[in-house]
Design a protein around this motif. Structure first.
Motif, PDB file in Angstrom:
ATOM      1  N   PRO A  74      46.135  30.931  30.075  1.00 51.57           N
ATOM      2  CA  PRO A  74      45.513  32.089  30.725  1.00 51.57           C
ATOM      3  C   PRO A  74      43.987  31.956  30.763  1.00 51.57           C
ATOM      4  CG  PRO A  74      47.036  32.785  29.011  1.00 51.57           C
ATOM      5  CD  PRO A  74      46.867  31.300  28.874  1.00 51.57           C
ATOM      6  N   PRO A  75      43.352  32.492  31.808  1.00 50.23           N
ATOM      7  CA  PRO A  75      41.894  32.457  31.849  1.00 50.23           C
ATOM      8  C   PRO A  75      41.300  33.345  30.761  1.00 50.23           C
ATOM      9  CG  PRO A  75      42.730  33.839  33.608  1.00 50.23           C
ATOM     10  CD  PRO A  75      43.914  33.206  32.943  1.00 50.23           C
ATOM     11  N   GLU A  76      40.182  32.911  30.219  1.00 51.37           N
ATOM     12  CA  GLU A  76      39.480  33.673  29.188  1.00 51.37           C
ATOM     13  C   GLU A  76      37.991  33.441  29.411  1.00 51.37           C
ATOM     14  OE1 GLU A  76      39.493  34.063  24.319  1.00 51.37           O
ATOM     15  OE2 GLU A  76      41.023  32.846  25.301  1.00 51.37           O
ATOM     16  N   VAL A  77      37.300  34.429  29.982  1.00 51.60           N
ATOM     17  CA  VAL A  77      35.893  34.264  30.331  1.00 51.60           C
ATOM     18  C   VAL A  77      35.053  35.426  29.814  1.00 51.60           C
ATOM     19  CG1 VAL A  77      36.357  32.842  32.372  1.00 51.60           C
ATOM     20  CG2 VAL A  77      36.204  35.312  32.605  1.00 51.60           C
ATOM     21  N   ARG A  98      49.380  34.156  33.129  1.00 49.49           N
ATOM     22  CA  ARG A  98      49.210  32.939  33.943  1.00 49.49           C
ATOM     23  C   ARG A  98      49.831  33.242  35.290  1.00 49.49           C
ATOM     24  NH1 ARG A  98      51.590  27.992  31.086  1.00 49.49           N
ATOM     25  NH2 ARG A  98      50.930  27.033  33.020  1.00 49.49           N
ATOM     26  N   CYS A  99      49.054  33.076  36.350  1.00 44.76           N
ATOM     27  CA  CYS A  99      49.480  33.478  37.684  1.00 44.76           C
ATOM     28  C   CYS A  99      49.462  32.298  38.646  1.00 44.76           C
ATOM     29  CB  CYS A  99      48.553  34.572  38.217  1.00 44.76           C
ATOM     30  SG  CYS A  99      48.526  36.046  37.177  1.00 44.76           S
ATOM     31  N   VAL A 106      43.733  45.589  36.954  1.00 36.47           N
ATOM     32  CA  VAL A 106      44.399  46.619  37.745  1.00 36.47           C
ATOM     33  C   VAL A 106      43.415  47.753  38.016  1.00 36.47           C
ATOM     34  CG1 VAL A 106      46.308  48.265  37.788  1.00 36.47           C
ATOM     35  CG2 VAL A 106      46.644  45.968  36.822  1.00 36.47           C
ATOM     36  N   VAL A 107      42.745  48.208  36.977  1.00 30.82           N
ATOM     37  CA  VAL A 107      41.686  49.209  37.098  1.00 30.82           C
ATOM     38  C   VAL A 107      40.383  48.474  36.784  1.00 30.82           C
ATOM     39  CG1 VAL A 107      40.755  51.382  36.212  1.00 30.82           C
ATOM     40  CG2 VAL A 107      43.236  51.063  36.381  1.00 30.82           C
ATOM     41  N   ALA A 118      46.842  41.793  35.815  1.00 30.60           N
ATOM     42  CA  ALA A 118      48.062  41.481  36.555  1.00 30.60           C
ATOM     43  C   ALA A 118      47.815  40.362  37.547  1.00 30.60           C
ATOM     44  CB  ALA A 118      48.547  42.725  37.299  1.00 30.60           C
ATOM     45  N   CYS A 119      48.898  39.693  37.946  1.00 32.46           N
ATOM     46  CA  CYS A 119      48.805  38.678  38.981  1.00 32.46           C
ATOM     47  C   CYS A 119      48.571  39.360  40.325  1.00 32.46           C
ATOM     48  CB  CYS A 119      50.089  37.857  39.046  1.00 32.46           C
ATOM     49  SG  CYS A 119      50.389  36.865  37.560  1.00 32.46           S
TER      50      CYS A 119
END
Length: 136
Positions: A74-77, A98-99, A106-107, A118-119
């Motif tokens: 998953p991205p982590e920035v 992971r998408c 989402v918000v 979310a993807c």
């Protein structure tokens, strides 16, 4: 307005370390309007996406964004201000899904937690609203 020139984008690498690069305005686009958005790309971005008029773009890294974002985790920035303080996170602690294309909040002003990530539906297009994110 927020001037992002001189800020840094940091990403978590496979070893767990943080790697970062400085945000550099593309074509003099140094400001993000209040409540607005910006696109951060690698320095070799080829402009293949049709972006909304006036969307500021910042380059980070000589070629790929921060040396590339991996597909195997998953991205982590983090977004870090010029004084070194973390001002925003995305997927901190590995909570992003992971998408196949894009992951988003989402918000947009909501917390950085799994329930708010979310993807994106479809391929995801930079700077555009879609069925996951409500547009203001």
């Amino acid at each position: 307005p927020l001037a992002l020139a001189g800020w840094r984008l940091a990403k978590r690498t496979s070893s767990g370390a943080l790697a970062s690069c400085e945000l550099v305005p593309a074509a003099g686009e140094a400001w993000v309007a209040p409540g607005g958005a910006a696109l951060v790309t690698g320095g070799a971005w080829d402009g293949r996406y049709d972006l909304p008029a006036g969307l500021p773009r910042f380059a980070c890294g000589a070629s790929a964004l921060a040396g590339g974002l991996a597909d195997d985790r998953p991205p982590e920035v983090r977004l870090v201000d010029p004084d070194g303080a973390v001002q925003a996170t995305f997927g901190e602690g590995g909570v992003a899904p992971r998408c196949p294309a894009a992951v988003e909040r989402v918000v947009p002003a909501g917390p950085d937690e799994a329930a708010n990530l979310a993807c994106a539906v479809g391929e995801g297009t930079p700077g555009r609203c879609n069925s996951v994110t409500a547009c203001p």
